[in-house]
Design a protein around this motif. Structure first.
Motif, PDB file in Angstrom:
ATOM      1  N   LEU B  34      45.118  34.859  62.438  1.00 18.46           N
ATOM      2  CA  LEU B  34      44.056  33.860  62.237  1.00 18.46           C
ATOM      3  C   LEU B  34      44.241  33.109  60.921  1.00 18.46           C
ATOM      4  CD1 LEU B  34      40.936  35.824  63.529  1.00 18.46           C
ATOM      5  CD2 LEU B  34      42.041  33.878  64.610  1.00 18.46           C
ATOM      6  N   TYR B  35      44.557  33.866  59.857  1.00 20.13           N
ATOM      7  CA  TYR B  35      44.778  33.227  58.561  1.00 20.13           C
ATOM      8  C   TYR B  35      45.917  32.205  58.652  1.00 20.13           C
ATOM      9  CZ  TYR B  35      41.661  36.142  55.722  1.00 20.13           C
ATOM     10  OH  TYR B  35      40.562  36.733  55.154  1.00 20.13           O
ATOM     11  N   PHE B  36      46.989  32.585  59.359  1.00 19.03           N
ATOM     12  CA  PHE B  36      48.132  31.672  59.471  1.00 19.03           C
ATOM     13  C   PHE B  36      47.797  30.448  60.310  1.00 19.03           C
ATOM     14  CE2 PHE B  36      50.824  35.170  57.948  1.00 19.03           C
ATOM     15  CZ  PHE B  36      51.446  34.470  56.938  1.00 19.03           C
ATOM     16  N   ILE B  59      51.236  31.753  50.840  1.00 22.39           N
ATOM     17  CA  ILE B  59      50.080  32.660  50.976  1.00 22.39           C
ATOM     18  C   ILE B  59      50.454  34.046  51.528  1.00 22.39           C
ATOM     19  CG2 ILE B  59      48.389  30.783  51.242  1.00 22.39           C
ATOM     20  CD1 ILE B  59      48.319  31.451  54.248  1.00 22.39           C
ATOM     21  N   VAL B  60      51.727  34.215  51.974  1.00 21.42           N
ATOM     22  CA  VAL B  60      52.107  35.508  52.569  1.00 21.42           C
ATOM     23  C   VAL B  60      51.854  36.692  51.611  1.00 21.42           C
ATOM     24  CG1 VAL B  60      54.043  36.889  53.452  1.00 21.42           C
ATOM     25  CG2 VAL B  60      53.710  34.542  54.239  1.00 21.42           C
ATOM     26  N   PRO B  61      52.353  36.649  50.373  1.00 20.61           N
ATOM     27  CA  PRO B  61      52.112  37.803  49.483  1.00 20.61           C
ATOM     28  C   PRO B  61      50.615  38.048  49.253  1.00 20.61           C
ATOM     29  CG  PRO B  61      53.796  36.360  48.554  1.00 20.61           C
ATOM     30  CD  PRO B  61      53.195  35.619  49.711  1.00 20.61           C
ATOM     31  N   GLY B 182      41.678  35.948  43.182  1.00 23.96           N
ATOM     32  CA  GLY B 182      42.835  36.414  42.405  1.00 23.96           C
ATOM     33  C   GLY B 182      44.118  35.674  42.739  1.00 23.96           C
ATOM     34  N   GLY B 183      43.993  34.577  43.445  1.00 25.60           N
ATOM     35  CA  GLY B 183      45.187  33.769  43.718  1.00 25.60           C
ATOM     36  C   GLY B 183      45.852  34.105  45.043  1.00 25.60           C
ATOM     37  N   SER B 184      45.089  34.662  45.969  1.00 31.65           N
ATOM     38  CA  SER B 184      45.684  34.960  47.284  1.00 31.65           C
ATOM     39  C   SER B 184      46.127  33.674  47.981  1.00 31.65           C
ATOM     40  CB  SER B 184      44.665  35.654  48.197  1.00 31.65           C
ATOM     41  OG  SER B 184      44.320  36.881  47.671  1.00 31.65           O
ATOM     42  N   PHE B 185      45.289  32.645  47.850  1.00 33.61           N
ATOM     43  CA  PHE B 185      45.548  31.409  48.596  1.00 33.61           C
ATOM     44  C   PHE B 185      45.912  30.230  47.692  1.00 33.61           C
ATOM     45  CE2 PHE B 185      42.648  33.970  51.151  1.00 33.61           C
ATOM     46  CZ  PHE B 185      43.400  34.106  52.300  1.00 33.61           C
ATOM     47  N   MET B 190      46.519  25.948  39.448  1.00 33.61           N
ATOM     48  CA  MET B 190      45.845  24.818  40.087  1.00 33.61           C
ATOM     49  C   MET B 190      44.407  24.680  39.594  1.00 33.61           C
ATOM     50  SD  MET B 190      47.326  25.668  43.866  1.00 33.61           S
ATOM     51  CE  MET B 190      46.651  24.328  44.839  1.00 33.61           C
ATOM     52  N   LEU B 191      43.917  25.704  38.855  1.00 29.55           N
ATOM     53  CA  LEU B 191      42.526  25.684  38.389  1.00 29.55           C
ATOM     54  C   LEU B 191      42.422  24.967  37.055  1.00 29.55           C
ATOM     55  CD1 LEU B 191      41.641  29.440  39.037  1.00 29.55           C
ATOM     56  CD2 LEU B 191      40.917  27.493  40.434  1.00 29.55           C
ATOM     57  N   PRO B 192      41.209  24.460  36.695  1.00 35.92           N
ATOM     58  CA  PRO B 192      41.001  23.919  35.354  1.00 35.92           C
ATOM     59  C   PRO B 192      41.285  25.001  34.305  1.00 35.92           C
ATOM     60  CG  PRO B 192      39.130  23.425  36.764  1.00 35.92           C
ATOM     61  CD  PRO B 192      40.004  24.354  37.513  1.00 35.92           C
TER      62      PRO B 192
END
Lengths: 307, 253
Positions: B34-36, B59-61, B182-185, B190-192
């Motif tokens: 589903l995520y993929f 996003i795999v790891p 925590g940066g899964s996606f 990419m954050l400020p």
């Protein structure tokens, strides 16, 4: 000889301030069946749990065949098998797996031949592949016993082993317990059924409010505290005990039909003959005579009442 | 050492997983698919590459970590909580086995199960995106260490919990948000700037970063920091378990 279990000055107060045990000292000898009697909340299960290592000891010590159950817990616990009061089993496991698990948990290598023999002895062999949740209460109780015996313990604790078990199964369990004793297993049981203790125990301990009131050999206890009564069924009812018989410890039944003479059978001149002579000389006729020995239950009720 | 006892607990826990093998494997596989579908195919195709890696592969790891963290905690916490709940814990407490050995049995089984699920998720991902693992040894290190560390955490949760609600509390309210944030996606770069600094307080960032580095040699923090952080976290969990064993917290009255 080193006792199987040696308990010294054991005390336990729970976090809520309830004192479950107060200075218990007790030795259980090898190969005996020791019955621990007491009303609900007396401290029986706490005592067993402390000996088995389930509840922490506040003060005092427990030794199992000379091994301290805190500092030398591996050796001490390896001697013990425990059948708890509650039917706590893994509902979805099979009988075979759960009994095998117990054996290995106690550090023994798997031994299918022994487990097979054990399940056959406990009439569980045909249920070996059944999930425990499908078994009846009595069978679950036997599974608990099989689990406790799976590692070939030298001491077996049975906490209310026949609670909720029908008469037939209870008698079969008694036979199994006797068989274990014959094999040299020391057995400590708690029970509400005084009849059970009377039937099986070599020695009795009575515990109440966390204190051990008495520990005595069953026969000695019954001789010491047991009383015998001579019951005389009269031809004609009496309204009061005649003054001429006041020298004897007598009671009168409610309907006045029976005179009850309490005496100590251990004493040679205990007054039985004098009492019979007195009946004759007072022309009190009777048509039947019976004797009654007080049971362990009578003694238990008396002890608990006194304490 | 009671090796038979450790193995008995391990086998018992593993057999519990095998009884529900469909659920144990199907559930994470379906979630990954589903995520993929959502992030890889639908949304991912419109997102540009990150550090030269396609978004689907990026996003795999994180997905593997997301699954492994959740599985480790739930497996281990349920493993020790259930016998406490049913009362069968009496047998463990009365057996000639140390608490340390008990932990090895339960944590070992929970870590094994989550490791297997992690590998299955990795293999499932291979059907959707081309996978490349540049440092397989480091990948295995991060995966195994995460399984062990979070199984230890789950074990602690299982002892601490005094109801099924509490059993779900930490995984749902703490671990899942930390994993998502925590940066899964995404890469925290990419954050400020402010939120990047805040993200560095999240321990899961270091796990995902190190794990992602083992795949693509791209990371949010350096490898050394990631390794140090996971070892620190492991140390904290071990210290907590040691304290529980010493005091008998929630195990013995």
């Amino acid at each position: 000889m080193t006792p199987a279990i040696s308990v010294q000055g054991l005390k336990k107060t729970y976090a809520d301030g309830y004192q479950a045990l107060d200075d218990i000292t007790l030795d259980v000898q090898r190969g005996e069946i020791f019955a621990l009697l007491g009303p609900n909340g007396a401290g029986k299960t706490t005592l067993i749990s402390m000996i088995c290592g389930i509840v922490k000891i506040d003060t005092g010590s427990v030794k199992v065949f000379g091994h301290d159950n805190v500092h030398d817990y591996r050796q001490a616990r390896s001697y013990i098998g425990l059948v708890p009061q509650e039917l706590t089993t893994d509902a979805f496991e099979t009988v075979w797996k759960t009994v095998s698990f117990s054996r290995e948990l106690f550090g023994k290598s798997s031994n299918p031949a022994y487990i097979e023999e054990l399940l056959k002895k406990l009439s569980l062999w045909d249920k070996k592949d059944a999930q425990i949740r499908t078994l009846s209460g009595g069978m679950k109780r036997r599974v608990m016993i099989a689990k406790a015996l799976s590692h070939e313990p030298e001491i077996l604790f049975l906490d209310e082993p026949t609670a909720g078990v029908d008469v037939e199964l209870r008698k079969s369990m008694w036979a199994q317990v006797r068989q274990l004793r014959e094999m040299g297993v020391t057995i400590i049981l708690t029970t509400h059924y005084i009849e059970e203790a009377e039937e099986m125990a070599d020695r009795i301990g009575v515990i109440n409010k966390g204190q051990l009131i008495v520990t005595e050999e069953k026969k000695v206890l019954m001789k010491k505290l047991g009383k015998k009564q001579l019951i005389v069924h009269l031809h004609h009812p009496l309204s009061v005990v005649p003054e001429s018989l006041s020298a004897f410890e007598l009671g009168l039944s409610k309907d006045g039909q029976c005179l009850v003479f309490t005496y100590d059978p251990a004493i040679q001149n205990n007054g039985v003959l004098d009492f019979m002579d007195a009946l004759k000389s007072n022309a009190i006729g009777c048509h039947d005579i019976e004797t009654h020995q007080s049971s362990l239950e009578d003694i238990f009720v008396q002890l608990i009442g006194e304490s | 050492m009671n090796y038979h006892g450790i193995l008995a607990i391990y086998k018992f826990e593993m057999s519990r997983a095998f009884r529900t093998i469909g659920q144990s494997i199907a559930s994470p596989v379906i979630s990954t698919v589903l995520y993929f579908i959502v992030f890889g195919a639908a949304i991912g195709s419109r997102i540009e590459d990150i550090d030269g890696v396609s978004y689907g592969a990026f996003i795999v790891p994180g997905l593997i970590m997301l699954t492994v963290l959740g599985q480790s905690i739930s497996n281990a916490s349920f493993g020790i909580y259930f016998p406490r709940f049913t009362g069968t814990i009496y047998e463990i407490l009365s057996a000639p086995i140390s608490f340390f050995e008990v932990a090895i049995g339960y944590v070992g089984a929970a870590a094994t199960k989550s490791l297997v699920v992690g590998i299955i998720v990795l293999m499932t991902a291979g059907f959707f995106v081309p996978l490349e693992i540049q440092h397989p040894v480091w990948m295995a290190f991060f995966l195994v260490m995460t399984c062990i560390t979070f199984s230890l955490l789950g074990f602690i949760v299982g002892i601490w919990a005094d109801g099924f609600e509490k059993l779900q509390l930490i995984p749902l309210l703490i671990i899942t948000p930390l994993t998502f944030l925590g940066g899964s996606f995404y890469s925290i770069h990419m954050l400020p700037d402010f939120w990047q600094k805040i993200s560095l307080l999240n321990p899961v960032v270091y796990l995902i970063s190190g794990f992602r580095w083992s795949f693509y040699e791209s990371s949010d923090v350096s490898l050394g920091v990631s390794v140090t952080m996971i070892l620190v976290f492991l140390g904290i969990c071990m210290a907590l378990v040691a304290w529980i064993f010493k005091t008998g917290y929630r195990l013995k009255n």
